[in-house]
Design a protein around this motif. Structure first.
Motif, PDB file in Angstrom:
ATOM      1  N   LYS A 123      -2.115   3.707  -3.755  1.00  0.00           N
ATOM      2  CA  LYS A 123      -1.994   2.570  -4.661  1.00  0.00           C
ATOM      3  C   LYS A 123      -1.905   1.291  -3.842  1.00  0.00           C
ATOM      4  N   ILE A 124      -2.801   0.358  -4.143  1.00  0.00           N
ATOM      5  CA  ILE A 124      -2.850  -0.926  -3.434  1.00  0.00           C
ATOM      6  C   ILE A 124      -2.572  -2.048  -4.421  1.00  0.00           C
ATOM      7  N   TYR A 125      -1.730  -2.983  -4.022  1.00  0.00           N
ATOM      8  CA  TYR A 125      -1.508  -4.179  -4.828  1.00  0.00           C
ATOM      9  C   TYR A 125      -1.740  -5.389  -3.935  1.00  0.00           C
ATOM     10  N   GLN A 147      -5.276  -5.336   5.174  1.00  0.00           N
ATOM     11  CA  GLN A 147      -4.311  -4.274   4.863  1.00  0.00           C
ATOM     12  C   GLN A 147      -4.154  -4.057   3.364  1.00  0.00           C
ATOM     13  N   PHE A 148      -4.144  -5.139   2.589  1.00  0.00           N
ATOM     14  CA  PHE A 148      -3.884  -5.043   1.161  1.00  0.00           C
ATOM     15  C   PHE A 148      -5.122  -5.385   0.319  1.00  0.00           C
ATOM     16  N   VAL A 185       0.886  -1.170   0.000  1.00  0.00           N
ATOM     17  CA  VAL A 185       0.000   0.000   0.000  1.00  0.00           C
ATOM     18  C   VAL A 185       0.919   1.213   0.000  1.00  0.00           C
ATOM     19  N   LEU A 186       0.796   2.045  -1.023  1.00  0.00           N
ATOM     20  CA  LEU A 186       1.633   3.233  -1.171  1.00  0.00           C
ATOM     21  C   LEU A 186       0.755   4.478  -1.171  1.00  0.00           C
ATOM     22  N   ASN A 187       1.078   5.432  -0.312  1.00  0.00           N
ATOM     23  CA  ASN A 187       0.412   6.737  -0.291  1.00  0.00           C
ATOM     24  C   ASN A 187       1.433   7.799  -0.672  1.00  0.00           C
TER      25      ASN A 187
END
Length: 220
Positions: free
Chosen positions: A87-89, A203-204, A79-81
């Motif tokens: 952005k979630i992968y 979480q993801f 998870v990138l903020n």
């Protein structure tokens, strides 16, 4: 200058070249050994949580920007903020959430593609595509940061070189400095590096219910 003197000078020149070559190879081996330690250390963590600062600077274009972000990694999931975008992968699909546009873009990702640049590879990107050289050691607030200079092997790469700062004690990455051929300098500095944190089981996981009014753009 007699023949003996000329011959001695040639021998000394050859010896000097051999010494410099040996020293360079030894330093390159030191660089490779340290990079291998960083990779091995990353693989021991169950998950990684990072808060970072990102700066973009180009004096010719009068650009000087600074942004902050955070990243949570577990295996190939993340998870990138960053820059107002999440952005979630989840291991199969990527979900890019843009609140400003009220839009979510969903796409499949081949995480086995070696050319794909993903946050999961941020901490091991240096394992291929670069020549590496031992560089300076700096003291940063009591921490010994050893720099490795990475030079892209692909001539089409727009980066002239990359400086990778590694904490000598923890073997974790402290910062990444990229120097572009056009004079642009970008720096990613890790402000907080936490490992093996308790994470939510979701979480993801992307939950569409959290974005009822968003346009869902499914690419594939």
């Amino acid at each position: 200058m007699n023949k003996i003197t000329i011959k001695m000078n040639k021998i000394l020149s050859i010896a000097l070249l051999l010494f410099l070559s040996f020293t360079a190879n030894a330093q390159d081996k030191k660089a490779k050994d340290l990079l291998d330690q960083v990779t091995a250390k990353v693989k021991t963590y169950k998950n990684i949580s990072i808060d970072f600062k990102y700066t973009l600077y180009n004096s010719k274009e009068n650009i000087n920007k600074e942004s902050k972000g955070n990243l949570v990694l577990e295996g190939n999931k993340y998870v990138l903020n960053f820059l107002g975008v999440t952005k979630i992968y989840d291991g199969k699909k990527s979900y890019t959430i843009v609140p400003e546009d009220e839009e979510v873009t969903i796409s499949s990702v081949n995480d086995k593609d070696e050319n794909a640049v993903t946050p999961a590879k941020m901490l091991t990107f240096f394992n291929s595509g670069y020549k590496y050289y031992w560089d300076i050691l700096q003291d940063v607030k009591g921490r010994k940061i050893q720099y490795i200079k990475l030079v892209p092997t692909n001539a089409k790469d727009q980066r002239k070189e990359v400086l990778l700062g590694i904490d000598s004690q923890t073997k974790n990455i402290y910062n990444v400095i990229e120097m572009g051929k056009n004079g642009t300098k970008t720096t990613l500095t890790v402000n907080s590096f936490k490992t093996n944190q308790p994470l939510s089981k979701n979480q993801f996981t992307f939950a569409a219910s959290k974005y009822p009014n968003y346009y869902i753009n499914k690419i594939d």
